[in-house]
Each structure stands twice: as structure tokens, then as C-alpha cells.
Design a protein around this motif. Structure first.
Motif, PDB file in Angstrom:
ATOM      1  N   ALA A 396     -13.378   4.684 -25.052  1.00 24.91           N
ATOM      2  CA  ALA A 396     -13.605   3.264 -24.752  1.00 24.91           C
ATOM      3  C   ALA A 396     -12.562   2.770 -23.758  1.00 24.91           C
ATOM      4  CB  ALA A 396     -13.549   2.436 -26.020  1.00 24.91           C
ATOM      5  N   GLY A 397     -12.993   1.965 -22.801  1.00 30.86           N
ATOM      6  CA  GLY A 397     -12.056   1.352 -21.874  1.00 30.86           C
ATOM      7  C   GLY A 397     -12.094   1.922 -20.477  1.00 30.86           C
ATOM      8  N   PHE A 398     -11.175   1.442 -19.643  1.00 29.79           N
ATOM      9  CA  PHE A 398     -11.177   1.820 -18.236  1.00 29.79           C
ATOM     10  C   PHE A 398      -9.843   1.477 -17.594  1.00 29.79           C
ATOM     11  CE2 PHE A 398     -12.929  -2.457 -18.660  1.00 29.79           C
ATOM     12  CZ  PHE A 398     -12.131  -3.197 -17.785  1.00 29.79           C
ATOM     13  N   ALA A 399      -9.652   2.014 -16.405  1.00 31.91           N
ATOM     14  CA  ALA A 399      -8.529   1.648 -15.535  1.00 31.91           C
ATOM     15  C   ALA A 399      -9.112   0.974 -14.304  1.00 31.91           C
ATOM     16  CB  ALA A 399      -7.728   2.880 -15.141  1.00 31.91           C
ATOM     17  N   LYS A 400      -8.459  -0.103 -13.869  1.00 29.36           N
ATOM     18  CA  LYS A 400      -8.959  -0.873 -12.731  1.00 29.36           C
ATOM     19  C   LYS A 400      -7.799  -1.216 -11.812  1.00 29.36           C
ATOM     20  CE  LYS A 400     -11.275  -5.292 -11.638  1.00 29.36           C
ATOM     21  NZ  LYS A 400     -11.944  -6.480 -12.219  1.00 29.36           N
ATOM     22  N   VAL A 401      -8.003  -1.078 -10.522  1.00 24.82           N
ATOM     23  CA  VAL A 401      -6.961  -1.397  -9.547  1.00 24.82           C
ATOM     24  C   VAL A 401      -7.514  -2.326  -8.479  1.00 24.82           C
ATOM     25  CG1 VAL A 401      -5.559   0.672  -9.864  1.00 24.82           C
ATOM     26  CG2 VAL A 401      -7.519   0.741  -8.301  1.00 24.82           C
ATOM     27  N   VAL A 402      -6.605  -3.162  -7.944  1.00 22.08           N
ATOM     28  CA  VAL A 402      -6.976  -4.115  -6.905  1.00 22.08           C
ATOM     29  C   VAL A 402      -6.027  -3.920  -5.727  1.00 22.08           C
ATOM     30  CG1 VAL A 402      -7.317  -6.547  -6.329  1.00 22.08           C
ATOM     31  CG2 VAL A 402      -7.713  -5.761  -8.684  1.00 22.08           C
ATOM     32  N   PHE A 403      -6.587  -3.605  -4.562  1.00 19.99           N
ATOM     33  CA  PHE A 403      -5.793  -3.382  -3.352  1.00 19.99           C
ATOM     34  C   PHE A 403      -6.103  -4.442  -2.307  1.00 19.99           C
ATOM     35  CE2 PHE A 403      -5.929   0.919  -5.120  1.00 19.99           C
ATOM     36  CZ  PHE A 403      -4.620   1.352  -4.927  1.00 19.99           C
ATOM     37  N   ASP A 404      -5.107  -4.731  -1.477  1.00 22.45           N
ATOM     38  CA  ASP A 404      -5.372  -5.508  -0.276  1.00 22.45           C
ATOM     39  C   ASP A 404      -6.100  -4.607   0.711  1.00 22.45           C
ATOM     40  OD1 ASP A 404      -4.561  -8.046   1.454  1.00 22.45           O
ATOM     41  OD2 ASP A 404      -4.250  -6.261   2.689  1.00 22.45           O
ATOM     42  N   ALA A 405      -7.272  -5.042   1.162  1.00 22.14           N
ATOM     43  CA  ALA A 405      -8.102  -4.182   2.005  1.00 22.14           C
ATOM     44  C   ALA A 405      -7.441  -3.847   3.333  1.00 22.14           C
ATOM     45  CB  ALA A 405      -9.460  -4.843   2.246  1.00 22.14           C
ATOM     46  N   SER A 407      -3.878  -3.900   4.196  1.00 19.85           N
ATOM     47  CA  SER A 407      -2.603  -3.186   4.168  1.00 19.85           C
ATOM     48  C   SER A 407      -2.557  -2.024   3.196  1.00 19.85           C
ATOM     49  CB  SER A 407      -1.481  -4.164   3.809  1.00 19.85           C
ATOM     50  OG  SER A 407      -1.642  -4.638   2.479  1.00 19.85           O
ATOM     51  N   GLY A 408      -3.468  -2.000   2.246  1.00 23.80           N
ATOM     52  CA  GLY A 408      -3.421  -0.965   1.226  1.00 23.80           C
ATOM     53  C   GLY A 408      -2.410  -1.269   0.127  1.00 23.80           C
ATOM     54  N   GLU A 409      -1.862  -2.489   0.111  1.00 25.33           N
ATOM     55  CA  GLU A 409      -0.902  -2.864  -0.935  1.00 25.33           C
ATOM     56  C   GLU A 409      -1.595  -2.922  -2.289  1.00 25.33           C
ATOM     57  OE1 GLU A 409       1.861  -6.688  -2.335  1.00 25.33           O
ATOM     58  OE2 GLU A 409       0.653  -6.795  -0.490  1.00 25.33           O
ATOM     59  N   LEU A 410      -0.941  -2.359  -3.294  1.00 29.55           N
ATOM     60  CA  LEU A 410      -1.452  -2.445  -4.660  1.00 29.55           C
ATOM     61  C   LEU A 410      -1.146  -3.846  -5.190  1.00 29.55           C
ATOM     62  CD1 LEU A 410      -2.693  -1.166  -7.210  1.00 29.55           C
ATOM     63  CD2 LEU A 410      -0.374  -0.411  -7.827  1.00 29.55           C
ATOM     64  N   LEU A 411      -2.162  -4.676  -5.298  1.00 31.31           N
ATOM     65  CA  LEU A 411      -1.975  -6.058  -5.734  1.00 31.31           C
ATOM     66  C   LEU A 411      -1.948  -6.186  -7.248  1.00 31.31           C
ATOM     67  CD1 LEU A 411      -4.448  -7.783  -3.251  1.00 31.31           C
ATOM     68  CD2 LEU A 411      -1.959  -7.635  -3.047  1.00 31.31           C
ATOM     69  N   GLY A 412      -2.678  -5.319  -7.928  1.00 30.64           N
ATOM     70  CA  GLY A 412      -2.723  -5.417  -9.383  1.00 30.64           C
ATOM     71  C   GLY A 412      -3.373  -4.198  -9.994  1.00 30.64           C
ATOM     72  N   ALA A 413      -3.055  -3.967 -11.267  1.00 33.87           N
ATOM     73  CA  ALA A 413      -3.653  -2.865 -12.020  1.00 33.87           C
ATOM     74  C   ALA A 413      -3.891  -3.342 -13.446  1.00 33.87           C
ATOM     75  CB  ALA A 413      -2.747  -1.641 -12.009  1.00 33.87           C
ATOM     76  N   HIS A 414      -5.025  -2.966 -14.020  1.00 32.03           N
ATOM     77  CA  HIS A 414      -5.443  -3.492 -15.314  1.00 32.03           C
ATOM     78  C   HIS A 414      -6.133  -2.388 -16.102  1.00 32.03           C
ATOM     79  CE1 HIS A 414      -4.628  -7.368 -13.425  1.00 32.03           C
ATOM     80  NE2 HIS A 414      -5.213  -6.831 -12.365  1.00 32.03           N
ATOM     81  N   MET A 415      -5.696  -2.199 -17.345  1.00 33.37           N
ATOM     82  CA  MET A 415      -6.254  -1.124 -18.155  1.00 33.37           C
ATOM     83  C   MET A 415      -6.524  -1.598 -19.573  1.00 33.37           C
ATOM     84  SD  MET A 415      -4.165   2.281 -16.957  1.00 33.37           S
ATOM     85  CE  MET A 415      -2.522   1.640 -17.227  1.00 33.37           C
ATOM     86  N   LEU A 433       8.040   0.335  -5.616  1.00 30.53           N
ATOM     87  CA  LEU A 433       8.288   1.193  -4.458  1.00 30.53           C
ATOM     88  C   LEU A 433       7.429   0.814  -3.253  1.00 30.53           C
ATOM     89  CD1 LEU A 433       8.547   4.682  -6.206  1.00 30.53           C
ATOM     90  CD2 LEU A 433      10.404   3.210  -5.417  1.00 30.53           C
ATOM     91  N   GLU A 434       6.562  -0.187  -3.447  1.00 31.79           N
ATOM     92  CA  GLU A 434       5.671  -0.666  -2.395  1.00 31.79           C
ATOM     93  C   GLU A 434       4.793   0.455  -1.838  1.00 31.79           C
ATOM     94  OE1 GLU A 434       8.155  -2.692   0.439  1.00 31.79           O
ATOM     95  OE2 GLU A 434       8.419  -4.428  -0.874  1.00 31.79           O
ATOM     96  N   THR A 435       4.276   1.263  -2.752  1.00 33.71           N
ATOM     97  CA  THR A 435       3.391   2.341  -2.338  1.00 33.71           C
ATOM     98  C   THR A 435       2.034   1.776  -1.918  1.00 33.71           C
ATOM     99  OG1 THR A 435       2.693   2.650  -4.633  1.00 33.71           O
ATOM    100  CG2 THR A 435       4.469   4.049  -3.840  1.00 33.71           C
ATOM    101  N   THR A 436       1.362   2.501  -1.067  1.00 34.41           N
ATOM    102  CA  THR A 436       0.025   2.128  -0.605  1.00 34.41           C
ATOM    103  C   THR A 436      -1.003   3.011  -1.300  1.00 34.41           C
ATOM    104  OG1 THR A 436       0.024   3.707   1.205  1.00 34.41           O
ATOM    105  CG2 THR A 436       0.977   1.523   1.638  1.00 34.41           C
ATOM    106  N   GLU A 437      -2.260   2.723  -1.022  1.00 34.56           N
ATOM    107  CA  GLU A 437      -3.313   3.546  -1.602  1.00 34.56           C
ATOM    108  C   GLU A 437      -3.193   4.997  -1.153  1.00 34.56           C
ATOM    109  OE1 GLU A 437      -5.049   3.528   2.382  1.00 34.56           O
ATOM    110  OE2 GLU A 437      -3.771   2.168   1.262  1.00 34.56           O
ATOM    111  N   ALA A 438      -2.701   5.221   0.074  1.00 35.69           N
ATOM    112  CA  ALA A 438      -2.540   6.590   0.569  1.00 35.69           C
ATOM    113  C   ALA A 438      -1.487   7.341  -0.233  1.00 35.69           C
ATOM    114  CB  ALA A 438      -2.154   6.562   2.050  1.00 35.69           C
ATOM    115  N   ASP A 439      -0.393   6.671  -0.575  1.00 32.55           N
ATOM    116  CA  ASP A 439       0.644   7.310  -1.386  1.00 32.55           C
ATOM    117  C   ASP A 439       0.110   7.674  -2.764  1.00 32.55           C
ATOM    118  OD1 ASP A 439       2.696   6.910   0.595  1.00 32.55           O
ATOM    119  OD2 ASP A 439       2.799   4.812  -0.041  1.00 32.55           O
ATOM    120  N   LEU A 440      -0.636   6.765  -3.355  1.00 37.08           N
ATOM    121  CA  LEU A 440      -1.162   7.016  -4.694  1.00 37.08           C
ATOM    122  C   LEU A 440      -2.214   8.114  -4.684  1.00 37.08           C
ATOM    123  CD1 LEU A 440      -1.394   3.317  -5.909  1.00 37.08           C
ATOM    124  CD2 LEU A 440       0.156   5.080  -6.774  1.00 37.08           C
ATOM    125  N   MET A 441      -3.026   8.149  -3.653  1.00 40.62           N
ATOM    126  CA  MET A 441      -4.023   9.211  -3.552  1.00 40.62           C
ATOM    127  C   MET A 441      -3.365  10.578  -3.391  1.00 40.62           C
ATOM    128  SD  MET A 441      -7.007   7.646  -1.081  1.00 40.62           S
ATOM    129  CE  MET A 441      -7.945   6.192  -1.512  1.00 40.62           C
TER     130      MET A 441
END
Length: 468
Positions: A396-405, A407-415, A433-441
């Protein structure tokens, strides 16, 4: 009476105050702390820690009940409420002693009593024995915390109307429990008491439970709690409450006045409708310290309007979280020491709710990000598609992320799901660390783990999810 002088004096020994005192001592300051009740404050003694001990007991009970699905045959488990409470209190006592040891280890002098500012760096302390030490300090940190908000219709009596404190040490399991307030505290206790067999009803003025969380997370938790038999009434406020022979009779009024009122009955009412800051009887009237809505006004460095007086933690306003208080304590003291620490960014303070299922988040919700003008990319990955979650029976449940389209900044994460409170730190570190979506990928996540869902959610935001 002889006067003692310190470089820094902390008033309040909760997770903000005692951490501030330790950091000050580490930086070579002669430090004292005044606490009128128990070291560790509400969090350690009557909040964060003992509630988690109770919730752990509920988790074990739930797991044993469902043992058959894991191929384990077990007799029908019975909840021993007294033993659960005793264990919870023992955990709190152990950690309280630990804080006392830390004070001694770091050379922090502890005074027991109620502290009052006397102006120009002077503080008096009145204890149970009537002795009033005269203290002086160049810097004073107020860390007096907060207490449960009372409702005029339902004043706490410790018997049939509870705050979180009474809910931690119940004499018996209430048959019908009404919880007013569906924030983290209300939802955690709803989960605990329902698991033990109480009939639980939750009332919330906002349009949904856990109103500060992402809307999809709130909906998921509400559905899970309702499947467990918890009644939820949102958009409703307590209009009237009367104690009768058969318990409390409570009338709810919808925020939409056109809707009919609702009548409820309960044996016990738990009021979890927010908090108010502990600002009374501190001698603030002798200073320039400003108070708004029961909280002390501070700047980004935790300074009040009174030179040399600072405020941290719950008494200084939201978010009302222990880890925020501890972070402010360190930041405030380092500022005093001239180390120029970064100011706290409230958007990067993670929040956790230890209900079943658990909730964890950091940063902006999807709605907040859009309202702030961001063009967003949103990724979501269900635990039902995660191998470790399937193996654990925790789908049950999920992980959800919100990025700025842009800059790729991670604006929020919700689980929401099993043990997500242990996983959110990954996204909190990523934001710091101000990682972007590319860093996380590009990050390699171990397999099999539930944290793979975090990686997949990032991939999903950019149309690259591999397992859905």
C-alpha cells in the motif's frame, strides 16, 4: 545570594534547548540550562518518543494478527494495554536519563525550576524548594516549547477529555473515542487506538485529514483508515459538547452552514487541535520581545527584538517539530559564536506521521508548487510495483516527487507507506545538496529495497520509469 554568570543560558530542556546547550558547550561557552519539569521536554517524555513506542506495539500486534499470510501460525494475540504503556514510559525514562548524562558530560550546569527574565541579561529561577538562584548571561535562549490547545466546549479533565498526555497513559481502552483534529497527533492516536479495538471517530475542520500534506497522500491515508473502520468527518467543527450519563454528546457543524449538523457520542474525547506557545510568566514584559498568536517573533538567526535574547523551537512558531527545534538550537548558538551558519529554510524541514500507513514529506506539495508559479514535472511510483514491498506484504502507498520543469530542482517529495519515515531523509539530503533530477537519476539505489520506489518516482517524472 551569590550570582552566577554564564556565557549562554538556555531556558527549556527539550530537543531544542538541550541541543543548544550541548553545542554551546562544544564551542567553549560556559553554559547553563533551566528546566522546570523533565529534561528532554515534551517530545522525549510525553510526545515523540513514547508515542512511537506505543505505535510500535500496535505494529507488532497488527503483524502477529496477519502472521498467517507469511506462513506463520500464531495464536490469536491479545493487546495488553498496561504493558504497552509501561514499556512506553520506560523508554521515555531511559532517554531522559540519557539527556541528564549528556548535560553532565558536556559540562552544562542544570537548574531545576521556573525561569523568569529580569532584564539586562538577568534571570531568576524559582524551584519547588523556594530557592531562587540569581543568574546572568550575555546570551539567553528561550526554548520553552508549547502545549496542547484547549477547546472551550471540551476542557481537558484528564478523564473523559484527553490531551496527548492522557492518551499516552490511559487507565483502560475507551470503547468509543472521538478525536478532534486530524493532524499528525490525531491520526497517530487514531491508528493506535483502532488497532487495539476502540471505535474511533476523527473530526477535522479542514477539508481533508493531514491537511498540510499532499492531497494524494491525505486521500490515501484516509482510505486506509476508513478500511480499518475509523470514521472520518472533515470540514466539520465542534459546535456543542455536553457530558451525559452515557458519555459525551457532541454536535458537529459543517463549515458549509447549509449542511445539516451531525450528532456523535463518545466515552472519551481526545483534543488534538493544535498547540499554543509557552510564553506566560517568563518576564517578557520586562523586555522588547514581541509575541504574536502565542509565539515569540524572531528573525532568521532566531534573534528576538530584545538584544541578547533568542527563541527557538515550538515557542518560536511553525513548523512545530522536534528536529526543527534541534536544528534551530545549533544554528542559533553557532550564530552567537560568530560561525555564520545558514538560516533555516522551513521548506526543507521534513515531516513525518507514524500512523499505519506512515507518511513522510519534505518541500512543497504539488498544489503549493503550482500556486508558487512553478511549471512542474510530477513523478509517482506505487509500492505495489516494488519487489521488496511485495515480499514484505507492504504494497500500500507510493512515492511522489515534484520537480521544477525548467531547472530540475527537487521542489518536494511525498510518501505514504511502510517505514517511509526512514526513507524521507534521502530526499531531504538531496534538497540540501541542491541535486537535480539528473543527479538523482544517476544515483545507484540498492536492490531489493523499498527506496527503489524513490528512484522510480524520479524516473517517472520524466517518462523513464522502468517498472510501471
Amino acid at each position: 545570594m551569590a550570582q552566577e554568570t554564564f556565557d549562554l543560558l538556555v531556558i527549556g530542556g527539550g530537543p531544542g534547548g538541550y541541543v543548544a546547550a550541548i553545542r554551546a558547550a562544544q564551542l567553549g561557552m560556559k553554559t547553563a540550562l533551566v528546566e522546570k519539569a523533565q529534561l528532554g521536554g515534551i517530545c522525549l517524555n510525553w510526545g515523540c518518543i513514547p508515542t512511537k513506542a506505543l505505535l510500535r506495539s500496535a505494529d507488532v500486534l497488527r503483524l502477529v494478527r496477519n502472521a498467517a499470510q507469511f506462513g506463520v501460525q500464531a495464536a490469536a494475540p491479545q493487546a495488553d494495554l498496561a504493558a504497552m504503556v509501561a514499556r512506553s514510559r520506560a523508554v521515555a525514562v531511559q532517554l531522559n536519563k540519557g539527556v541528564a548524562h549528556l548535560m553532565k558530560k558536556n559540562g552544562v550546569k542544570v537548574f531545576t525550576g521556573h525561569a523568569r527574565l529580569q532584564g539586562a541579561g538577568a534571570v531568576s529561577v524559582s524551584g519547588a524548594d523556594g530557592v531562587s538562584p540569581a543568574l546572568r548571561a550575555k546570551h539567553i535562549v528561550l526554548a520553552t516549547g508549547a502545549r496542547a490547545r484547549q477547546l472551550p466546549q471540551l476542557p481537558s479533565d484528564g478523564q473523559s477529555v484527553w490531551t496527548y498526555r492522557e492518551a499516552l497513559t490511559p487507565p483502560a481502552l475507551p470503547k468509543r473515542l472521538l478525536i478532534v483534529g486530524a493532524g499528525a497527533i490525531g491520526i497517530e492516536f487514531a491508528s493506535f487506538y483502532r488497532t487495539l479495538g476502540a471505535e474511533v471517530t476523527v473530526v477535522e475542520m479542514a477539508g481533508r485529514i493531514l491537511p498540510v500534506e499532499d492531497e494524494e497522500v491525505s486521500a490515501q491515508v484516509a482510505a486506509s483508515l476508513q478500511r480499518e473502520g475509523i470514521a472520518i468527518h472533515t470540514g466539520m467543527a465542534v459546535a456543542q459538547a455536553q457530558r451525559g450519563k452515557n458519555g459525551w454528546e457532541v454536535t458537529l457543524q459543517a463549515q458549509d452552514a447549509a449542511k445539516a449538523r451531525l450528532q456523535l457520542q463518545a466515552d472519551v474525547v481526545l483534543v488534538a487541535a493544535g498547540i499554543v506557545g509557552n510564553v506566560e510568566d517568563l518576564g517578557l514584559e520586562k523586555t522588547r520581545v514581541q509575541v504574536e498568536k502565542t509565539h515569540i517573533v524572531t528573525d532568521a538567526q532566531c534573534r528576538t527584538a530584545e538584544p541578547g535574547v533568542y527563541a527557538i523551537g515550538d515557542v518560536a512558531g511553525p513548523p512545530w517539530l522536534a528536529h526543527k527545534a534541534s536544528h534551530e538550537g545549533v544554528m542559533c548558538v553557532e550564530h552567537i559564536a560568530g560561525l555564520a551558519p545558514h538560516a533555516l529554510d522551513p521548506r526543507r524541514v521534513p515531516a513525518c506521521t507514524y500512523s499505519h500507513p506512515q507518511v513522510a514529506s519534505v518541500g512543497l506539495t504539488e498544489a503549493q508548487a503550482r500556486a508558487a508559479g512553478h511549471k512542474v514535472k510530477v513523478g509517482k511510483f506505487p509500492f505495489g510495483a516494488n519487489g521488496k514491498a511485495i515480499a514484505m506484504g507492504a504494497t500500500a502507498g507510493f512515492a511522489k516527487v515534484v520537480f521544477d520543469a525548467g531547472s530540475g530542482e527537487l521542489l518536494g517529495a511525498h510518501m505514504v507507506g511502510e517505514e517511509v519515515t526512514e526513507m524521507i531523509q534521502g530526499f531531504a539530503i538531496a534538497q540540501t545538496l541542491e541535486t537535480t533530477e539528473a543527479d538523482l537519476m544517476a544515483t545507484i539505489i540498492p536492490h531489493p529495497t523499498m527506496s527503489e520506489s524513490m528512484h522510480e518516482a524520479v524516473l517517472a517524472a520524466y517518462g523513464r520509469a522502468l517498472h510501471i
